[in-house]
Design a protein around this motif. Structure first.
Motif, PDB file in Angstrom:
ATOM      1  N   ASP A  18       0.833  -1.206   0.000  1.00 49.49           N
ATOM      2  CA  ASP A  18       0.000   0.000   0.000  1.00 49.49           C
ATOM      3  C   ASP A  18       0.865   1.252   0.000  1.00 49.49           C
ATOM      4  OD1 ASP A  18      -2.272  -1.562   0.116  1.00 49.49           O
ATOM      5  OD2 ASP A  18      -2.803  -1.009   2.177  1.00 49.49           O
ATOM      6  N   LEU A  19       0.418   2.270  -0.731  1.00 43.41           N
ATOM      7  CA  LEU A  19       1.044   3.586  -0.673  1.00 43.41           C
ATOM      8  C   LEU A  19       0.336   4.367   0.428  1.00 43.41           C
ATOM      9  CD1 LEU A  19       1.233   4.411  -4.486  1.00 43.41           C
ATOM     10  CD2 LEU A  19       3.075   3.608  -3.000  1.00 43.41           C
ATOM     11  N   GLU A  21       0.296   8.121   2.855  1.00 46.14           N
ATOM     12  CA  GLU A  21       0.710   9.518   2.963  1.00 46.14           C
ATOM     13  C   GLU A  21       1.050   9.823   4.418  1.00 46.14           C
ATOM     14  OE1 GLU A  21       0.872  11.878   0.491  1.00 46.14           O
ATOM     15  OE2 GLU A  21       0.394  10.326  -0.970  1.00 46.14           O
ATOM     16  N   THR A  43       5.595   9.602   4.109  1.00 47.50           N
ATOM     17  CA  THR A  43       4.947   9.129   2.900  1.00 47.50           C
ATOM     18  C   THR A  43       5.811   8.022   2.318  1.00 47.50           C
ATOM     19  OG1 THR A  43       3.945  11.269   2.450  1.00 47.50           O
ATOM     20  CG2 THR A  43       4.242   9.804   0.559  1.00 47.50           C
ATOM     21  N   THR A  45       5.806   3.489   0.882  1.00 44.43           N
ATOM     22  CA  THR A  45       5.169   2.211   0.591  1.00 44.43           C
ATOM     23  C   THR A  45       5.329   1.275   1.773  1.00 44.43           C
ATOM     24  OG1 THR A  45       5.716   2.476  -1.754  1.00 44.43           O
ATOM     25  CG2 THR A  45       5.115   0.266  -1.025  1.00 44.43           C
ATOM     26  N   PRO A  69       9.755   6.951  -0.651  1.00 41.84           N
ATOM     27  CA  PRO A  69       9.847   6.810  -2.106  1.00 41.84           C
ATOM     28  C   PRO A  69      11.315   6.867  -2.541  1.00 41.84           C
ATOM     29  CG  PRO A  69       8.570   8.769  -1.493  1.00 41.84           C
ATOM     30  CD  PRO A  69       9.021   8.114  -0.241  1.00 41.84           C
TER      31      PRO A  69
END
Length: 74
Positions: A18-19, A21, A43, A45, A69
């Motif tokens: 899942d990504l 924030e 933020t 993964t 990221p």
């Protein structure tokens, strides 16, 4: 992301891949008869989830791993 206090995981809101924030609720932890929303500190993964609904956890135990990221190297 580790538990800041001992408690019981009420619900896990994310899965591996899942990504998320920064600030997004990733799980609900019940401690001292209060439900606390645990938010993503960054933020990124979700790369690992080390807890499940109903699990009792101790303080400072890793619960969810979030990888930032990847940065482009130009």
């Amino acid at each position: 992301m580790s538990a800041s206090m001992p408690g019981k995981v009420v619900t896990v809101e994310v899965r591996v891949g899942d990504l998320v924030e920064e600030g997004q609720t990733i799980l609900i932890l019940e401690a001292m008869k209060m439900q606390n929303e645990v938010a993503a500190p960054i933020t990124g993964t979700v790369s690992a989830v080390h807890c499940e609904d109903g699990m009792n956890v101790e303080a400072n135990v890793p619960l969810v791993v979030i990888d930032p990221p990847m940065q482009d190297e130009d």
